[in-house]
Design a protein around this motif. Structure first.
Motif, short mmCIF file in Angstrom:
data_model
loop_
_atom_site.label_atom_id
_atom_site.label_comp_id
_atom_site.label_asym_id
_atom_site.label_seq_id
_atom_site.Cartn_x
_atom_site.Cartn_y
_atom_site.Cartn_z
N PHE A 241 63.51 -40.88 5.11
CA PHE A 241 61.92 -40.97 4.91
C PHE A 241 61.36 -41.91 5.84
O PHE A 241 61.99 -43.25 5.93
N GLY A 242 60.40 -41.54 6.75
CA GLY A 242 60.09 -42.29 7.96
C GLY A 242 58.88 -43.18 7.42
O GLY A 242 58.77 -44.45 7.29
N SER A 243 57.88 -42.29 7.73
CA SER A 243 56.63 -43.07 7.24
C SER A 243 56.54 -43.78 6.05
O SER A 243 55.81 -44.82 5.78
N PHE A 244 56.99 -43.21 5.00
CA PHE A 244 57.15 -43.75 3.59
C PHE A 244 57.69 -45.22 3.65
O PHE A 244 57.38 -45.86 3.21
N THR A 245 58.56 -45.37 4.43
CA THR A 245 59.47 -46.70 4.57
C THR A 245 58.49 -47.83 5.16
O THR A 245 58.44 -48.84 4.75
N VAL A 246 58.00 -47.42 6.36
CA VAL A 246 56.94 -48.43 6.98
C VAL A 246 55.56 -48.19 6.80
O VAL A 246 54.81 -49.30 7.17
N GLY A 247 54.73 -47.26 6.45
CA GLY A 247 53.53 -46.81 6.47
C GLY A 247 52.84 -47.84 5.64
O GLY A 247 51.48 -48.03 6.14
N GLU A 248 53.22 -48.15 4.45
CA GLU A 248 52.45 -48.72 3.48
C GLU A 248 52.36 -50.46 3.74
O GLU A 248 51.91 -51.14 2.87
N ALA A 249 53.20 -50.77 4.94
CA ALA A 249 53.57 -52.23 4.84
C ALA A 249 52.69 -52.81 6.05
O ALA A 249 52.58 -54.02 6.10
N GLY A 250 51.91 -51.82 6.82
CA GLY A 250 51.15 -52.46 8.07
C GLY A 250 49.76 -52.48 7.95
O GLY A 250 48.94 -51.58 7.02
N GLY A 251 49.06 -53.23 8.55
CA GLY A 251 47.56 -53.09 8.52
C GLY A 251 47.11 -53.57 9.84
O GLY A 251 47.84 -54.35 10.69
N ALA A 252 45.73 -53.54 10.25
CA ALA A 252 45.16 -53.90 11.33
C ALA A 252 43.62 -54.56 10.93
O ALA A 252 43.06 -53.80 10.01
N LEU A 253 43.43 -55.72 11.41
CA LEU A 253 41.99 -56.31 10.92
C LEU A 253 41.39 -56.37 12.41
O LEU A 253 41.63 -56.80 13.30
N TYR A 254 40.15 -56.14 12.11
CA TYR A 254 39.00 -55.91 13.22
C TYR A 254 37.88 -56.64 12.78
O TYR A 254 37.58 -56.85 11.58
N ASP B 91 34.12 -62.21 -2.93
CA ASP B 91 33.69 -61.24 -2.20
C ASP B 91 34.78 -60.84 -0.75
O ASP B 91 34.30 -60.40 0.14
N ASN B 92 35.91 -61.36 -1.03
CA ASN B 92 36.91 -61.15 0.17
C ASN B 92 38.14 -60.31 -0.50
O ASN B 92 38.54 -60.58 -1.60
N LEU B 93 38.71 -59.40 0.31
CA LEU B 93 39.76 -58.57 -0.02
C LEU B 93 40.96 -59.39 0.23
O LEU B 93 41.38 -60.04 1.14
N HIS B 94 42.06 -59.17 -0.75
CA HIS B 94 43.26 -59.49 -0.82
C HIS B 94 44.13 -58.35 -0.56
O HIS B 94 43.98 -57.34 -1.28
N PHE B 95 45.10 -58.53 0.19
CA PHE B 95 46.15 -57.24 0.21
C PHE B 95 47.31 -57.90 -0.25
O PHE B 95 48.09 -58.99 0.33
N HIS B 96 48.19 -57.34 -1.24
CA HIS B 96 49.49 -57.96 -1.97
C HIS B 96 49.24 -59.42 -2.15
O HIS B 96 50.04 -60.21 -1.81
N GLY B 97 48.00 -59.89 -2.51
CA GLY B 97 47.92 -61.15 -3.07
C GLY B 97 47.43 -62.03 -1.71
O GLY B 97 47.37 -63.33 -1.87
N ILE B 98 47.44 -61.57 -0.58
CA ILE B 98 47.22 -62.06 0.59
C ILE B 98 45.77 -62.24 1.25
O ILE B 98 45.09 -61.16 1.13
N ASP B 99 45.18 -63.44 1.37
CA ASP B 99 43.77 -63.59 1.41
C ASP B 99 43.50 -63.06 2.89
O ASP B 99 43.90 -63.83 3.95
N LEU B 100 42.83 -61.87 3.16
CA LEU B 100 42.92 -61.56 4.64
C LEU B 100 41.89 -62.38 5.47
O LEU B 100 42.15 -62.30 6.63
N MET B 101 40.87 -62.80 4.80
CA MET B 101 39.83 -63.62 5.51
C MET B 101 40.72 -64.80 6.02
O MET B 101 40.35 -65.53 7.19
N LYS B 102 41.59 -65.46 5.24
CA LYS B 102 42.36 -66.56 5.66
C LYS B 102 43.19 -66.03 6.91
O LYS B 102 43.29 -67.18 7.98
N LEU B 103 43.65 -65.23 6.92
CA LEU B 103 44.36 -64.57 8.01
C LEU B 103 43.61 -64.61 9.39
O LEU B 103 43.93 -64.96 10.36
N VAL B 104 42.36 -63.90 9.08
CA VAL B 104 41.54 -64.05 10.22
C VAL B 104 41.06 -65.25 10.77
O VAL B 104 41.16 -65.50 12.05
N GLU B 105 40.85 -66.37 9.80
CA GLU B 105 40.69 -67.64 10.28
C GLU B 105 41.77 -68.17 11.09
O GLU B 105 41.53 -68.87 11.99
#
Ligand SMILES: Cc1ncc(COP(=O)(O)O)c(C=O)c1O
Length: 367
Positions: free
Chosen positions: A306-319, A25-39
């Motif tokens: 291409f501006g947002s196309f180059t960088v926009g899908e690479a970023g994320g924020a965790l709350y 029940d944990n989300l992965h982004f490009h194979g990265i376990d986001l809960m592990k990042l949070v931990e």
């Protein structure tokens, strides 16, 4: 009845998707376990998945290569990174792994370019396309770049005075572009883009200030549609108008060999996002090829920024959800440990929409 959060997502979208997958029940982004990042790092946390930057650059290069092959389009494609999409060094370093060129928008971007040159990350073959409104410091910086020997710098003329300002400070001959001021979409509150020179004024401007001018070589016509590259009558109509100007200029100016179609690729801003990039690129090149063949002029090299196309899908924020605040009988608000405006990926993100997903507890009851 299906009531889990995972059921809701599964019923509403095709899921999992290329970048979003689930492990229990944990989300992965490009194979990265986001809960592990949070931990490891806690929240709130802003992160960049750098490989996506290179991936998107190479996807765009592939779409243009495919379309050029398909239409027998005999010219080159140049991918420019717009420094305004992110000035962060780690982002630029990733983008520059992919044999790309640079687009600048203000005086300070030229300092970045000079720095990159010193570090050997760009070289004399890299095109530096200088867009934006140019006065004092920006003109001085562009002139310094060219006077120091970077002949592939292309200031794109935005208004009638700019050429004189540049000529006053640049020694010897230099390349230029001209930016077309696109007409805005009918539903927009302004008629004409603030940047560039109106369609009708371009040929007279060329004849008056460039044709007999031994100091400048017109190489590029620049065309950027604020609303982005969309399969709409408005976009195709503006493209055709731009091609008419390109062809009229090309017939009088043999050095003109490039068309810069600006930025404007959308990014995945929802799990239901659908956009056929290859089709759009195919159709743009098809339109250019048809117009040029009819007029018996060579097809131009294509530049994009291409501006947002180059960088926009690479970023994320965790709350972290700190509390569920009950405001009435039906509505619970998830209160987070930050605010969205402090953690915007960058200024390009203002007014954009983003995918927002739960990181954990996908098997909990959905509210
Ligand atoms: C001249 C120019 N090129 C490129 C871009 C980048 O646009 P996008 O983020 O839509 O690709 C902009 C955005 O304002 C621009 O003005």
């Amino acid at each position: 009845m299906n009531t889990k959060y995972s059921d809701l997502i599964n019923q509403t979208f095709y899921f999992p998707q290329e970048e979003f997958t689930l492990n229990k029940d944990n989300l992965h982004f490009h194979g990265i376990d986001l809960m592990k990042l949070v931990e490891q790092y806690g929240t709130p946390l802003k992160f960049t998945y750098l490989p996506k930057i290179s991936q998107n650059i190479n996807r765009a290069k592939m779409w243009f290569r495919n379309a050029m092959e398909k239409h027998g389009y005999e010219a080159k494609y140049f991918y420019c990174y717009c420094t305004k999409s992110s000035h962060f060094e780690f982002i630029l370093n990733e983008a520059l792994k992919n044999n790309i060129h640079i687009e600048t928008s203000s005086a300070f971007d030229i300092n970045i370019v000079e720095n990159l040159m010193e570090q050997g990350k760009i070289n004399k073959n890299s095109f530096i396309v200088c867009n934006g409104f140019k006065r004092d410091q920006y003109v001085t910086n562009i002139a310094r770049l060219i006077n120091n020997g970077h002949k592939n710098t292309i200031p794109v003329i935005d208004n009638f005075e700019e050429l004189d300002l540049l000529q006053d400070q640049i020694d010897g001959k230099f390349k230029i572009g001209i930016r077309i001021a696109a007409e805005e979409e009918p539903k927009f509150e302004f008629y004409t883009s603030r940047l560039g020179i109106g369609y009708k004024d371009i040929l007279p401007f060329y004849r008056k200030q460039i044709a007999e001018n031994k100091k400048v070589e017109l190489k590029m016509l620049h065309f950027f549609i604020n609303a982005g590259i969309n399969d709409t009558a408005y976009y195709w109509n503006e493209l055709v108008k731009c091609l008419k100007v390109y062809i009229a200029l090309k017939k009088e100016c043999p050095s003109l060999d490039s068309l810069n179609i600006g930025g404007g690729f959308p990014i995945k801003n929802s799990l239901a996002f659908e956009y056929d990039y290859q089709y759009m690129v195919d159709e743009i090149l098809n339109q250019i090829k048809i117009a040029c063949d009819d007029a018996e002029v060579d097809v131009p090299h294509i530049f994009t920024e291409f501006g947002s196309f180059t960088v926009g899908e690479a970023g994320g924020a965790l709350y972290q959800v700190l509390y569920q605040k009950k405001q009435n009988d039906r509505e619970n608000w998830n209160m987070i440990d930050s605010s969205f405006i402090t953690t915007l990926p960058d200024t390009w993100a203002i007014n954009k929409r983003f995918v927002m997903l739960a990181v954990n507890r996908w098997n909990d009851i959905y509210e």
